[in-house]
Each structure stands twice: as C-alpha cells, then as structure tokens.
Design a protein around this motif. Structure first.
Motif, PDB file in Angstrom:
ATOM      1  N   SER A  95       0.843  -1.191   0.000  1.00 48.27           N
ATOM      2  CA  SER A  95       0.000   0.000   0.000  1.00 48.27           C
ATOM      3  C   SER A  95       0.880   1.243   0.000  1.00 48.27           C
ATOM      4  CB  SER A  95      -0.888  -0.001   1.254  1.00 48.27           C
ATOM      5  OG  SER A  95      -1.616   1.211   1.363  1.00 48.27           O
ATOM      6  N   GLY A  96       0.649   2.124  -0.963  1.00 44.77           N
ATOM      7  CA  GLY A  96       1.415   3.352  -1.025  1.00 44.77           C
ATOM      8  C   GLY A  96       2.893   3.146  -1.242  1.00 44.77           C
ATOM      9  N   PRO A  97       3.295   2.516  -2.353  1.00 40.80           N
ATOM     10  CA  PRO A  97       4.731   2.343  -2.607  1.00 40.80           C
ATOM     11  C   PRO A  97       5.408   3.696  -2.763  1.00 40.80           C
ATOM     12  CG  PRO A  97       3.465   1.852  -4.581  1.00 40.80           C
ATOM     13  CD  PRO A  97       2.472   2.019  -3.479  1.00 40.80           C
ATOM     14  N   PRO A  98       6.654   3.822  -2.335  1.00 39.16           N
ATOM     15  CA  PRO A  98       7.340   5.110  -2.466  1.00 39.16           C
ATOM     16  C   PRO A  98       7.489   5.510  -3.932  1.00 39.16           C
ATOM     17  CG  PRO A  98       8.542   3.628  -0.992  1.00 39.16           C
ATOM     18  CD  PRO A  98       7.496   2.811  -1.664  1.00 39.16           C
ATOM     19  N   PRO A  99       7.135   6.733  -4.297  1.00 45.53           N
ATOM     20  CA  PRO A  99       7.347   7.182  -5.676  1.00 45.53           C
ATOM     21  C   PRO A  99       8.821   7.237  -6.051  1.00 45.53           C
ATOM     22  CG  PRO A  99       5.752   8.589  -4.565  1.00 45.53           C
ATOM     23  CD  PRO A  99       6.367   7.721  -3.515  1.00 45.53           C
ATOM     24  N   VAL A 100       9.673   7.491  -5.058  1.00 45.55           N
ATOM     25  CA  VAL A 100      11.105   7.576  -5.322  1.00 45.55           C
ATOM     26  C   VAL A 100      11.869   7.101  -4.092  1.00 45.55           C
ATOM     27  CG1 VAL A 100      11.205   9.999  -4.600  1.00 45.55           C
ATOM     28  CG2 VAL A 100      12.992   9.085  -6.078  1.00 45.55           C
ATOM     29  N   LEU A 101      12.949   6.386  -4.318  1.00 49.25           N
ATOM     30  CA  LEU A 101      13.838   5.940  -3.257  1.00 49.25           C
ATOM     31  C   LEU A 101      15.175   6.648  -3.418  1.00 49.25           C
ATOM     32  CD1 LEU A 101      13.241   2.081  -3.542  1.00 49.25           C
ATOM     33  CD2 LEU A 101      12.360   3.561  -1.726  1.00 49.25           C
ATOM     34  N   THR A 102      15.793   6.996  -2.285  1.00 51.14           N
ATOM     35  CA  THR A 102      17.177   7.455  -2.307  1.00 51.14           C
ATOM     36  C   THR A 102      18.050   6.291  -1.868  1.00 51.14           C
ATOM     37  OG1 THR A 102      16.903   8.361  -0.078  1.00 51.14           O
ATOM     38  CG2 THR A 102      16.658   9.874  -1.921  1.00 51.14           C
ATOM     39  N   VAL A 103      19.170   6.118  -2.554  1.00 54.37           N
ATOM     40  CA  VAL A 103      19.978   4.907  -2.364  1.00 54.37           C
ATOM     41  C   VAL A 103      21.457   5.265  -2.310  1.00 54.37           C
ATOM     42  CG1 VAL A 103      20.580   2.652  -3.317  1.00 54.37           C
ATOM     43  CG2 VAL A 103      18.272   3.550  -3.634  1.00 54.37           C
ATOM     44  N   ARG A 104      22.144   4.697  -1.324  1.00 55.89           N
ATOM     45  CA  ARG A 104      23.607   4.681  -1.314  1.00 55.89           C
ATOM     46  C   ARG A 104      24.029   3.229  -1.426  1.00 55.89           C
ATOM     47  NH1 ARG A 104      26.010   7.465   3.836  1.00 55.89           N
ATOM     48  NH2 ARG A 104      27.953   6.992   2.695  1.00 55.89           N
ATOM     49  N   GLY A 105      24.651   2.874  -2.533  1.00 59.31           N
ATOM     50  CA  GLY A 105      25.066   1.491  -2.717  1.00 59.31           C
ATOM     51  C   GLY A 105      24.388   0.847  -3.905  1.00 59.31           C
ATOM     52  N   ASP A 106      24.245  -0.458  -3.837  1.00 58.12           N
ATOM     53  CA  ASP A 106      23.801  -1.277  -4.974  1.00 58.12           C
ATOM     54  C   ASP A 106      22.348  -1.696  -4.814  1.00 58.12           C
ATOM     55  OD1 ASP A 106      23.555  -2.982  -7.103  1.00 58.12           O
ATOM     56  OD2 ASP A 106      24.981  -4.475  -6.372  1.00 58.12           O
ATOM     57  N   ILE A 107      21.430  -0.967  -5.447  1.00 59.14           N
ATOM     58  CA  ILE A 107      20.005  -1.263  -5.316  1.00 59.14           C
ATOM     59  C   ILE A 107      19.637  -2.571  -6.002  1.00 59.14           C
ATOM     60  CG2 ILE A 107      19.316  -0.027  -7.392  1.00 59.14           C
ATOM     61  CD1 ILE A 107      17.406  -0.289  -4.023  1.00 59.14           C
ATOM     62  N   SER A 108      20.507  -3.095  -6.882  1.00 66.01           N
ATOM     63  CA  SER A 108      20.185  -4.359  -7.551  1.00 66.01           C
ATOM     64  C   SER A 108      20.057  -5.504  -6.549  1.00 66.01           C
ATOM     65  CB  SER A 108      21.246  -4.706  -8.602  1.00 66.01           C
ATOM     66  OG  SER A 108      22.472  -5.071  -7.996  1.00 66.01           O
ATOM     67  N   LEU A 109      20.614  -5.337  -5.349  1.00 59.52           N
ATOM     68  CA  LEU A 109      20.442  -6.362  -4.310  1.00 59.52           C
ATOM     69  C   LEU A 109      18.969  -6.555  -3.969  1.00 59.52           C
ATOM     70  CD1 LEU A 109      23.410  -5.426  -1.953  1.00 59.52           C
ATOM     71  CD2 LEU A 109      23.203  -7.496  -3.352  1.00 59.52           C
ATOM     72  N   ALA A 110      18.164  -5.502  -4.127  1.00 63.69           N
ATOM     73  CA  ALA A 110      16.735  -5.598  -3.841  1.00 63.69           C
ATOM     74  C   ALA A 110      15.960  -6.247  -4.976  1.00 63.69           C
ATOM     75  CB  ALA A 110      16.163  -4.207  -3.551  1.00 63.69           C
ATOM     76  N   ALA A 242       4.080  -7.171   6.882  1.00 66.52           N
ATOM     77  CA  ALA A 242       4.344  -8.341   6.047  1.00 66.52           C
ATOM     78  C   ALA A 242       3.079  -9.177   5.873  1.00 66.52           C
ATOM     79  CB  ALA A 242       5.465  -9.180   6.673  1.00 66.52           C
ATOM     80  N   ALA A 243       2.371  -9.417   6.955  1.00 66.36           N
ATOM     81  CA  ALA A 243       1.150 -10.212   6.872  1.00 66.36           C
ATOM     82  C   ALA A 243       0.110  -9.540   5.986  1.00 66.36           C
ATOM     83  CB  ALA A 243       0.593 -10.449   8.272  1.00 66.36           C
ATOM     84  N   SER A 244      -0.018  -8.211   6.089  1.00 64.32           N
ATOM     85  CA  SER A 244      -1.014  -7.498   5.286  1.00 64.32           C
ATOM     86  C   SER A 244      -0.655  -7.517   3.802  1.00 64.32           C
ATOM     87  CB  SER A 244      -1.158  -6.053   5.775  1.00 64.32           C
ATOM     88  OG  SER A 244       0.023  -5.317   5.532  1.00 64.32           O
ATOM     89  N   ALA A 245       0.634  -7.703   3.500  1.00 67.20           N
ATOM     90  CA  ALA A 245       1.077  -7.798   2.105  1.00 67.20           C
ATOM     91  C   ALA A 245       1.195  -9.247   1.641  1.00 67.20           C
ATOM     92  CB  ALA A 245       2.424  -7.086   1.932  1.00 67.20           C
ATOM     93  N   ALA A 246       0.628 -10.168   2.415  1.00 68.32           N
ATOM     94  CA  ALA A 246       0.629 -11.599   2.082  1.00 68.32           C
ATOM     95  C   ALA A 246       2.039 -12.170   1.997  1.00 68.32           C
ATOM     96  CB  ALA A 246      -0.142 -11.859   0.791  1.00 68.32           C
ATOM     97  N   ARG A 247       2.928 -11.672   2.845  1.00 68.15           N
ATOM     98  CA  ARG A 247       4.273 -12.225   2.947  1.00 68.15           C
ATOM     99  C   ARG A 247       4.317 -13.186   4.136  1.00 68.15           C
ATOM    100  NH1 ARG A 247       6.847  -7.904   0.113  1.00 68.15           N
ATOM    101  NH2 ARG A 247       5.283  -7.451  -1.474  1.00 68.15           N
ATOM    102  N   ASP A 248       5.247 -14.121   4.105  1.00 74.36           N
ATOM    103  CA  ASP A 248       5.388 -15.081   5.190  1.00 74.36           C
ATOM    104  C   ASP A 248       6.025 -14.425   6.409  1.00 74.36           C
ATOM    105  OD1 ASP A 248       4.507 -17.736   4.107  1.00 74.36           O
ATOM    106  OD2 ASP A 248       6.005 -17.253   2.600  1.00 74.36           O
TER     107      ASP A 248
END
Length: 370
Positions: A95-110, A242-248
């Motif tokens: 719900s409400g994903p961030p429109p923009v993230l600020t990142v220091r490092g390697d976002i490909s890990l996500a 996590a539960a509300s997003a159907a994650r374990d």
C-alpha cells in the motif's frame, strides 16, 4: 504506470513528493487525477484551499530540488523512481509504494529474493548469534538480507550478510543513518550493500518515520523473520505489514520468562510459522513471479473526478475521526463512489485535515498538522 521518462519529469516527481502534505498515496492519486506531476503541482494550491486550508500550501520549489540533487551527487546518492527498471519489484505490491527511493550502494540487491531479519535492540547473546548465523546462511543460499540498522538483532543480521548482500532501510535520509553506534556498519553497508530510504537527504529519524521504515522492510522482503521482540517491539509492526502484504512471517520461539520472547510468542499464537532452522525458512519461501506494474485506477469505480464538490469534502471530513479507518469503510459509511472518496481525501490531506497511516488507513489530523 511507468516512471518519469525525462529529466524534467524526474524533477517534477521530486518536487511533488517533497511538497507539503503529499505522501505516497496522495502522490499517485494526483497523478491519476491530473495525468502528470507538473499538472498536479499547478493544482496543489487550489486543492488545498478546497479542502479548507487557510494558509498557502508549501510547494517544493525547483531550487530546493536542485540543492538536494547537488548534495546527492556529492555523497554518491542516487534516485530510483517507481516504474523504472531498477525499482524493487516487491514494492509494487504494498500500500502506497514510495514514488522515489534514495539509495547509497547497490540497489540491484533488492532485485534478488530477499528475507528480512528483525528483532529486539536489547537482544540476548543467543538472539544475536541466531541473527548473525542465520543471515550468513540466507546469504549463502542466494538471498539478500533486509533489516533496519537498529542495535541488536538488526545490526547482527546486517553483519552476517555483509559479504553476500544486505539492504539497510533508513528511517531518515540515507545521509543520516542511526544510531551513532552503527555508523561504521552503515558505511560498510553503503560500500558492500545498499542503504535505502524514501525520505529526502538531511531528514532526521523520528517515531513515525520508524514505522514507515518498517513498512519498507516488509515490502522489500518475501518473508520476515522475527528473532526476539518484546510485546511492544517495532519488529511487530514489520510483521504486521508483512502479513497485510501476504508475505510469510516467521518467529523464533523463546522462554515465556524472557520479556524479549513475548512478541515472538504472540506472533506464533496468531499464526506465524515456527522458525527453528534457517534452511526450513529458505525451503518454505518461494519467490513470487515479478509483479506487474499497478494500473492505478483502471477499474471503473477507481476513476477520479477532476473537481470535488465542497459538500462532498465536508461530508467526508465529518466521517473522519482520530481512529484510523480504511477507504473501503469510508465508501461504505458515506455511500460515495470510491473515486470520489479517494479524490476528496486528497483535498483534505493537502489542507492538513486528514492523515494517512503507513498501512494506508486514514484518520482525522491533529490541529498541528495543518
């Protein structure tokens, strides 16, 4: 919905999300309603006035954004926009994903399969050992470990996964990691992993931002492992998101005599999966298919009116109280169309008369919010 395509679009997105009283839900509602961030920026003053705001709303000026971008370049901070290839795919499902993230490092890990490991700041020696060694195991199995850089369990999880890939979600700006005791760890993560935030540079963390951070920890992860947590621990917020997003959700059991086990025991009573071996967790988690980009209002009842009558705005304001409610509840109580409620909430939020909770629920704002 795709992300900003040009440099001008990116500047407009940053201006919009940095403007007063514009959170993620309001941001995307404005894009749906007006078609572009530029058009939404032009509409902000009138919308805030329609919602009952007495003072002019503060719209982020281009100079502020240019100064932020200059500081970001100096600190090797980069921006990842919703709808672009680098944006973490699991965040599209919250719900409400961030429109923009600020990142220091390697976002490909996500982009890799990810597991969150969270828990008590005042953790026991055994809890710290579990966090570190399990994180090492998750890393060897190809999983990115996500946590919140707090003392105790969070820090040990990051240390355990530093060599294989870890993401630390920061409550404030990525240039303001905390606590001070973990600054060296934060620097190592920026070098070998990634520091991620939805806040602008320079923002100091405070309680409400910690809750928003917990929402992102859960959102970035296929599952959340709670190692130790007191009855009122912030880790339980992460588990709830996590539960509300159907994650374990997994919980490590502990002694009923240890207050640090109270939160985990509560989660187990509520249906969390018992966690006694990290490989059992890996075996249970199966990364979902990459989510599709959300359509944001392609449904018939999600269409948003360009203008909202003042009597409708007043009716919705009367329906709000300090107790948070869902948009569906407001639709049912008022009898208004979903699109009308969503649009009216924008005016009330911009005016400072309504506030969004990190889980997407809405409540009447305190007078200071206006």
């Amino acid at each position: 919905m795709t992300g900003p395509a040009t440099e001008t679009d990116r500047l407009d997105w940053l201006r919009l999300i940095r403007s007063q009283n514009v959170g993620p839900e309001t941001f995307f509602t404005l894009l749906r309603r007006f078609g572009s961030a530029r058009a939404a920026l032009e509409a902000l003053p009138d919308l805030a006035a329609a919602g009952g705001r007495q003072r002019p709303i503060v719209v982020a000026d281009p100079g502020r954004i240019e100064r932020e971008l200059t500081a970001a370049a100096r600190l090797d901070v980069h921006y990842v926009f919703f709808g672009t290839a680098a944006y973490p795919p699991l965040l599209y499902e919250i719900s409400g994903p961030p429109p923009v993230l600020t990142v220091r490092g390697d976002i490909s890990l996500a982009q890799r399969p990810s597991i969150a490991v969270v828990g008590a700041r005042q953790a026991s020696a055994s809890g710290r050992t579990i966090a570190r060694t399990w994180a090492e195991t998750f890393g060897r199995e190809g999983w990115t470990v996500v946590s919140g850089l707090a003392l105790g369990i969070d820090a040990e999880a990051h240390r355990g996964a530093l060599a294989t890939g870890t993401v630390a979600v920061i409550a404030g700006g990525v240039d303001r990691p905390s606590p001070e005791a973990n600054l060296d760890l934060a620097a190592a993560i920026a070098d070998q992993g990634a520091l991620v935030s939805e806040m602008p540079l320079g923002v100091e963390p405070f309680a409400r931002l910690l809750v928003r951070r917990n929402r992102l920890i859960a959102g970035l992860s296929h599952g959340v492992v709670v190692v130790e947590a007191a009855a009122q621990s912030g880790a339980l917020y992460t588990a709830d998101f996590a539960a509300s997003a159907a994650r374990d959700v997994f919980a490590v059991p502990g002694s009923p005599l240890d207050p640090r086990a109270a939160g985990c025991l509560k989660l187990l009573k509520e249906g969390a999966t018992l966690a006694i071996d990290p490989r059992d967790i890996v075996d249970q988690l199966r990364p979902a298919q990459q989510p599709m980009l959300p359509g944001f209002g392609e449904e018939d009842d999600g269409r948003l009116p360009q203008e909202t009558p003042s009597d409708v705005i007043d009716e919705l304001r009367r329906a709000l109280s300090p107790a948070p409610v869902s948009v569906d509840t407001l639709v049912r109580v008022t009898g208004l169309a979903t699109g009308t409620v969503i649009a009216s909430l924008v005016e009330l939020e911009l005016a400072g008369h309504a506030e969004r909770e990190p889980n997407g629920m809405v409540r009447a704002a305190t007078p200071a919010a206006g």
